[in-house]
Design a protein around this motif. Sequence first.
Motif, PDB file in Angstrom:
ATOM      1  N   GLY A  68      39.146   3.490  64.936  1.00 12.89           N
ATOM      2  CA  GLY A  68      38.879   3.756  66.343  1.00 12.89           C
ATOM      3  C   GLY A  68      38.340   5.155  66.565  1.00 12.89           C
ATOM      4  O   GLY A  68      37.846   5.819  65.659  1.00 12.89           O
ATOM      5  N   GLY A  69      38.456   5.620  67.840  1.00 11.72           N
ATOM      6  CA  GLY A  69      37.981   6.950  68.194  1.00 11.72           C
ATOM      7  C   GLY A  69      36.491   7.038  68.425  1.00 11.72           C
ATOM      8  O   GLY A  69      35.965   8.130  68.681  1.00 11.72           O
ATOM      9  N   ASP A  70      35.788   5.911  68.345  1.00 13.21           N
ATOM     10  CA  ASP A  70      34.339   5.925  68.501  1.00 13.21           C
ATOM     11  C   ASP A  70      33.928   5.979  69.971  1.00 13.21           C
ATOM     12  O   ASP A  70      34.733   5.741  70.875  1.00 13.21           O
ATOM     13  N   THR A  71      32.664   6.335  70.198  1.00 14.52           N
ATOM     14  CA  THR A  71      32.053   6.216  71.522  1.00 14.52           C
ATOM     15  C   THR A  71      31.334   4.877  71.535  1.00 14.52           C
ATOM     16  O   THR A  71      30.425   4.643  70.729  1.00 14.52           O
ATOM     17  N   PHE A  72      31.740   3.988  72.434  1.00 13.59           N
ATOM     18  CA  PHE A  72      31.300   2.596  72.379  1.00 13.59           C
ATOM     19  C   PHE A  72      30.537   2.210  73.645  1.00 13.59           C
ATOM     20  O   PHE A  72      31.003   2.448  74.764  1.00 13.59           O
TER      21      PHE A  72
ATOM     22  N   PRO B 236      22.861  15.207  63.684  1.00  6.03           N
ATOM     23  CA  PRO B 236      23.913  15.665  62.760  1.00  6.03           C
ATOM     24  C   PRO B 236      23.890  17.193  62.626  1.00  6.03           C
ATOM     25  O   PRO B 236      22.825  17.810  62.600  1.00  6.03           O
ATOM     26  N   GLY B 237      25.061  17.794  62.557  1.00  8.13           N
ATOM     27  CA  GLY B 237      25.141  19.233  62.365  1.00  8.13           C
ATOM     28  C   GLY B 237      24.650  20.051  63.536  1.00  8.13           C
ATOM     29  O   GLY B 237      24.267  21.209  63.366  1.00  8.13           O
TER      30      GLY B 237
ATOM     31  N   THR C 185      21.543  13.275  82.180  1.00  6.88           N
ATOM     32  CA  THR C 185      21.700  13.262  80.722  1.00  6.88           C
ATOM     33  C   THR C 185      23.098  13.727  80.331  1.00  6.88           C
ATOM     34  O   THR C 185      23.626  14.676  80.908  1.00  6.88           O
ATOM     35  N   THR C 186      23.661  13.037  79.366  1.00  6.16           N
ATOM     36  CA  THR C 186      24.945  13.422  78.782  1.00  6.16           C
ATOM     37  C   THR C 186      24.750  13.720  77.302  1.00  6.16           C
ATOM     38  O   THR C 186      24.019  12.995  76.610  1.00  6.16           O
ATOM     39  N   VAL C 187      25.395  14.764  76.822  1.00  2.54           N
ATOM     40  CA  VAL C 187      25.493  15.030  75.386  1.00  2.54           C
ATOM     41  C   VAL C 187      26.976  15.122  75.051  1.00  2.54           C
ATOM     42  O   VAL C 187      27.715  15.855  75.705  1.00  2.54           O
ATOM     43  N   PHE C 188      27.397  14.360  74.051  1.00  2.06           N
ATOM     44  CA  PHE C 188      28.773  14.462  73.589  1.00  2.06           C
ATOM     45  C   PHE C 188      28.765  15.058  72.196  1.00  2.06           C
ATOM     46  O   PHE C 188      27.994  14.639  71.323  1.00  2.06           O
ATOM     47  N   LEU C 189      29.633  16.050  71.984  1.00  2.00           N
ATOM     48  CA  LEU C 189      29.719  16.750  70.709  1.00  2.00           C
ATOM     49  C   LEU C 189      31.056  16.429  70.046  1.00  2.00           C
ATOM     50  O   LEU C 189      32.109  16.545  70.686  1.00  2.00           O
ATOM     51  N   TYR C 190      31.011  16.045  68.785  1.00  2.00           N
ATOM     52  CA  TYR C 190      32.235  15.745  68.038  1.00  2.00           C
ATOM     53  C   TYR C 190      32.663  16.993  67.266  1.00  2.00           C
ATOM     54  O   TYR C 190      31.869  17.588  66.535  1.00  2.00           O
ATOM     55  N   LEU C 191      33.922  17.373  67.411  1.00  2.00           N
ATOM     56  CA  LEU C 191      34.414  18.601  66.789  1.00  2.00           C
ATOM     57  C   LEU C 191      35.194  18.365  65.499  1.00  2.00           C
ATOM     58  O   LEU C 191      35.594  19.321  64.845  1.00  2.00           O
ATOM     59  N   ASN C 192      35.409  17.102  65.143  1.00  2.00           N
ATOM     60  CA  ASN C 192      36.107  16.822  63.884  1.00  2.00           C
ATOM     61  C   ASN C 192      35.757  15.434  63.385  1.00  2.00           C
ATOM     62  O   ASN C 192      35.219  14.595  64.123  1.00  2.00           O
ATOM     63  N   ASP C 193      36.043  15.211  62.100  1.00  2.00           N
ATOM     64  CA  ASP C 193      35.909  13.882  61.498  1.00  2.00           C
ATOM     65  C   ASP C 193      37.200  13.110  61.728  1.00  2.00           C
ATOM     66  O   ASP C 193      38.276  13.701  61.849  1.00  2.00           O
TER      67      ASP C 193
ATOM     68  N   ARG D 177      31.721  12.400  63.874  1.00  2.00           N
ATOM     69  CA  ARG D 177      31.490  13.223  62.688  1.00  2.00           C
ATOM     70  C   ARG D 177      31.400  14.677  63.122  1.00  2.00           C
ATOM     71  O   ARG D 177      30.663  15.008  64.068  1.00  2.00           O
ATOM     72  N   LEU D 178      32.108  15.535  62.428  1.00  2.00           N
ATOM     73  CA  LEU D 178      32.194  16.946  62.797  1.00  2.00           C
ATOM     74  C   LEU D 178      30.812  17.554  63.019  1.00  2.00           C
ATOM     75  O   LEU D 178      29.942  17.471  62.155  1.00  2.00           O
ATOM     76  N   GLY D 179      30.620  18.158  64.191  1.00  2.00           N
ATOM     77  CA  GLY D 179      29.387  18.861  64.509  1.00  2.00           C
ATOM     78  C   GLY D 179      28.261  17.995  65.023  1.00  2.00           C
ATOM     79  O   GLY D 179      27.226  18.521  65.460  1.00  2.00           O
TER      80      GLY D 179
END
Length: 282
Positions: free
Chosen positions: A179-183, A57-58, A163-171, A194-196
């Motif tokens: 929806g909008g989740d990584t599944f 988080p963050g 390795t993959t890292v996915f970053l969420y830029l907004n809520d 979640r943002l950040g």
Amino acid sequence: MAQIKVLPPSETLAVVDAKEILKQTSGSLPEVDVKTGAPKTLKRYVVHEDPKITLVPGFLSPVECGHLLALAEGQFTRSLVGMKDGYTQPDGSPSRIEAREGKTRTSSSCMLRASQTAIVERIEHRLAALVGLPVEKLERLVVVRYSPNEHFNDHHDGKFRPTTVFLYLNDLPDGEGEGGDTFFPHLGLSVVPRLGTAVMWPNTLPDGKEDSRMVHAGRPPRSTIKWGVNAFFNVAPVRLVDNPTGQVDIKDAFCVELASLANSSSNGAAAASASASASSSS
């Protein structure tokens, strides 16, 4: 092309939400440095043991999220997927992989330049520290946009990306069915945007082969745009990083005043224009 086995979907579903994790652990988002806009400390949470999936988080501050979105504004194009070209190589090897538009992926993307800004460079090195790999193996960051009902169906990132890292830029709005989740269908794991927040996972087994359990999807948001960043670490170096070892004394350094270059350029252009005018009038 990834050699993936089709595994059965999980009969259970676990929802991973950074907001709820912080609430349950009495945690909080990291303090942000007022000068750089970067988080001062980070805490990671292992949300799935085998394969190991980690949530941070963050990982990005709101300032950094906004900066990445500003860099990508107006630069988006249709996201592509890797497809076989349908031909066999002369030596009998498998057909080549080409990036094309496909019905399985309807989002939009914008690829940033490596170290495009000081903020981007700090994020890249933070990602390398999180993953434990040199920044030379980090591919260029890709900002992605999922408008309502856009998606990226089940796919695997490939064994060439350990390795993959996915970053969420907004809520996204709270509520079941948004929806909008990584599944991850085989794992029965749903990561809420979640943002950040950063989510990290491996794509390979210890022997280097594809881990078929890591097939995942970017499911479509229903009512708002989802913004994110793909950060892929490659098996091979994908950028050159110069680490100079020599020392130059300041008295030997060659200094250039940039303002003088601008003046010289404008004066040269004016002289060329005057010359052209003289030639055309003679």
